[in-house]
Motif scaffolding. Structure first.
Motif, PDB file in Angstrom:
ATOM      1  N   GLN A  46      12.803   3.478  -0.517  1.00  0.00           N
ATOM      2  CA  GLN A  46      11.803   2.350  -0.313  1.00  0.00           C
ATOM      3  C   GLN A  46      12.300   2.162   0.926  1.00  0.00           C
ATOM      4  O   GLN A  46      11.459   2.214   1.497  1.00  0.00           O
ATOM      5  N   ASN A  50      11.441   4.694   3.714  1.00  0.00           N
ATOM      6  CA  ASN A  50       9.556   5.326   3.742  1.00  0.00           C
ATOM      7  C   ASN A  50       8.613   3.907   3.616  1.00  0.00           C
ATOM      8  O   ASN A  50       7.482   4.212   4.430  1.00  0.00           O
ATOM      9  N   ARG A  51       9.143   2.802   3.610  1.00  0.00           N
ATOM     10  CA  ARG A  51       8.200   1.944   3.962  1.00  0.00           C
ATOM     11  C   ARG A  51       8.150   1.462   5.430  1.00  0.00           C
ATOM     12  O   ARG A  51       7.396   1.481   6.510  1.00  0.00           O
ATOM     13  N   VAL A  91       4.529  12.127   0.011  1.00  0.00           N
ATOM     14  CA  VAL A  91       3.431  10.450   0.193  1.00  0.00           C
ATOM     15  C   VAL A  91       3.849  10.156  -1.548  1.00  0.00           C
ATOM     16  O   VAL A  91       4.358   9.410  -1.999  1.00  0.00           O
ATOM     17  N   PRO A  92       3.267  11.384  -2.349  1.00  0.00           N
ATOM     18  CA  PRO A  92       2.965  10.907  -3.592  1.00  0.00           C
ATOM     19  C   PRO A  92       4.648  10.185  -4.482  1.00  0.00           C
ATOM     20  O   PRO A  92       4.675   9.652  -5.403  1.00  0.00           O
ATOM     21  N   ASN A 140       6.772   8.848  -2.525  1.00  0.00           N
ATOM     22  CA  ASN A 140       7.468   7.876  -2.376  1.00  0.00           C
ATOM     23  C   ASN A 140       6.620   7.051  -2.587  1.00  0.00           C
ATOM     24  O   ASN A 140       6.907   5.789  -2.585  1.00  0.00           O
ATOM     25  N   ASP A 141       5.372   6.875  -2.984  1.00  0.00           N
ATOM     26  CA  ASP A 141       4.025   6.405  -3.808  1.00  0.00           C
ATOM     27  C   ASP A 141       4.685   5.814  -5.118  1.00  0.00           C
ATOM     28  O   ASP A 141       5.387   4.574  -5.756  1.00  0.00           O
ATOM     29  N   MET A 142       5.639   6.758  -6.162  1.00  0.00           N
ATOM     30  CA  MET A 142       6.441   6.516  -7.039  1.00  0.00           C
ATOM     31  C   MET A 142       7.215   5.743  -7.414  1.00  0.00           C
ATOM     32  O   MET A 142       7.959   4.640  -7.927  1.00  0.00           O
ATOM     33  N   ASP A 169       8.104   3.682  -4.650  1.00  0.00           N
ATOM     34  CA  ASP A 169       7.506   1.999  -4.356  1.00  0.00           C
ATOM     35  C   ASP A 169       7.268   1.242  -5.331  1.00  0.00           C
ATOM     36  O   ASP A 169       7.708   0.083  -5.101  1.00  0.00           O
ATOM     37  N   ALA A 170       7.147   1.772  -6.405  1.00  0.00           N
ATOM     38  CA  ALA A 170       5.883   1.235  -7.270  1.00  0.00           C
ATOM     39  C   ALA A 170       7.562   0.931  -8.557  1.00  0.00           C
ATOM     40  O   ALA A 170       7.311   0.270  -9.158  1.00  0.00           O
TER      41      ALA A 170
END
Length: 182
Positions: A55, A58-59, A116-117, A119-121, A123-124
């Motif tokens: 996390q 990725n940020r 990226v998807p 990473n977004d998953m 991150d949430a």
């Protein structure tokens, strides 16, 4: 009659090609180094440490230096290809065209539509409220698919770089201008 001598002064297309090669080498090197250092290191840590580290990475990677090479290459490769287009369609043009396709699909595309998807998953996902089982399940959903996509984009980046090097070494269309010495 005045003798005419040609010169091989760098042109805009040559300078752009050099910059393109540099940005491609930077981004390909990043993915390669990640594959052979970060991935094996993270494989050795606990689920919670792995997920938190990913996390944070990725940020943190969303910064101008990363974008310069990642997006820069996606813009510069097609531009360099276009700059080396000529009616005689030489080897340099074809190598750059192939490099553009490989990078845009295999590195840029895989990242944007694969990594990226994921990473977004990730991150949430709320790490602080997750149970040990939920952490293990989240890692299982993320780690192997993400690493497999990273292998694809790494290979595509390396192939792209090889194609650009070959393009640099192949003759371009006749672009030298005569220089008249008096």
């Amino acid at each position: 009659m005045t003798p005419v001598k040609t010169t091989n002064m760098p042109t805009i297309s040559h300078i752009m090609l050099i910059i393109t090669a540099i940005t491609t080498a930077l981004i390909s090197g990043l993915f390669y180094a990640w594959s052979c250092s970060v991935v094996p290191g993270l494989a050795r840590v606990s689920d919670s440490t792995y997920l938190e580290t990913m996390q944070q990475i990725n940020r943190a990677i969303l910064n101008p230096v990363f974008f310069m090479s990642f997006i820069g290459t996606a813009l510069l490769l097609p531009l360099s290809t276009w700059l080396h287009y000529s009616p005689e369609l030489n080897a340099r043009f074809w190598l750059l065209l192939l490099a553009s396709v490989v990078y845009l699909a295999g590195t840029f595309g895989v990242t944007m539509f694969g990594n990226v998807p994921l990473n977004d998953m990730l991150d949430a996902f709320n790490l602080s409220s997750a149970s040990v089982q939920e952490l293990a399940a989240q890692r299982a959903r993320f780690e192997v698919p993400w690493n497999n996509l990273n292998i694809i984009r790494t290979i595509a980046g390396i192939v792209t770089l090889i194609l650009i090097i070959l393009a640099c070494l192949s003759p371009a269309a006749a672009t030298t201008r005569p220089v008249v010495y008096r």
